[in-house]
Scaffold this motif. Structure first.
Motif: not given
Length: 286
Positions: A259-286
């Motif tokens: 669960x991350x704010x918008x300004x942390x999305x790209x940093x998380x995206x880079x970290x995920x791919x460095x770990x060899x994983x993949x993004x399954x979904x991205x959804x805004x949350x109430x």
């Protein structure tokens, strides 16, 4: 880097596709394959009748008078392309499609869309097509002899999570086409808002999908970790390997949620791919 959930995301065809490049001494059969691949890419997977084919341009391409880039330009400048995508569509829908068809990605921001809109207004249609095909980006990605292909969903330098999610709204499976005349991502490009990444054709929970869409789509100023704008995004991740046993099979379902704010999305995206994983979904949350 390939995506673990490529099949469920509707892009497995493009993940598995080889780069199609014209080479010296290509056979007639291979040249036909290149011509058909160029039509398929530039026309957004639309069906093309025999009477609509660019006979003259095809002949010149077969004779070596046109490069792949020249043939792509001929298709994009043709009445066929104009009638399918320019004449019936609003300005920004046409720009969305040009980025997809000619550069294999979605526009980064409002400035890119405005740039091409200004060219259309001041220099005209063909100059706008040339602006894509004669760009440094096109030359670096495809050169003169590679058929453009979809690359906007892959990890790349200077690409953000926003663009990653936008392409899934524009590209979903081999049966998809670009017949929709209304802008699909224009508003989200202007606001730099990620879109929910969901399966291309729905499905009940537990029916085999790796993830489901969420009905929680409004912004909030509540919750730990919210950014200044109050928006939080739920990122489901799949494909983590066991830390000790590299041969351990990858999980089929998302096995971690952030669960991350918008300004942390790209940093998380880079970290995920460095770990060899993949993004399954991205959804805004109430």
């Amino acid at each position: 880097m390939s995506l673990q959930q490529a099949a469920n995301l509707g892009i497995s065809l493009f993940e598995d596709a080889n780069i199609i490049e014209r080479k010296p001494n290509d056979s007639d059969e291979r040249i036909s394959q290149i011509i058909n691949a160029a039509y398929r890419q530039v026309l957004g997977n639309s069906y093309i009748m025999s009477s609509e084919r660019l006979v003259n341009a095809e002949s010149r391409f077969r004779n070596g008078q046109l490069s792949v880039r020249d043939f792509v330009r001929a298709i994009a400048n043709s009445d066929l392309y104009r009638q399918r995508f320019f004449e019936p569509s609003p300005r920004y829908r046409f720009t969305e499609l040009n980025f997809k068809h000619l550069l294999g990605r979605t526009p980064e921001n409002q400035e890119e869309m405005r740039y091409h809109s200004d060219i259309l207004d001041t220099l005209g249609y063909e100059a706008d097509i040339d602006a894509y095909l004669d760009s440094d980006e096109y030359s670096e990605a495809y050169g003169d002899n590679i058929v453009p292909y979809y690359r906007g969903y892959k990890t790349d330098n200077n690409r953000t999570m926003v663009e990653f999610t936008h392409l899934f709204a524009m590209l979903r499976g081999a049966a998809s086409s670009d017949s929709n005349k209304s802008p699909v991502i224009h508003k989200s490009v202007l606001t730099q808002t990620p879109l929910s990444v969901i399966p291309p054709s729905g499905g009940a929970a537990g029916a085999g999908w790796a993830f489901q869409d969420t009905p929680l789509t409004s912004a909030t100023r509540q919750g730990v970790g919210a950014g200044d704008d109050g928006k939080i995004y739920r990122v489901e991740v799949t494909g983590y390997r066991a830390k000790v046993y590299n041969s351990f099979p990858k999980y089929r379902r998302p096995n971690k949620v952030y669960m991350v704010p918008f300004n942390k999305l790209f940093q998380l995206y880079q970290t995920i791919h460095k770990q060899g994983a993949s993004v399954a979904s991205v959804t805004p949350v109430n």
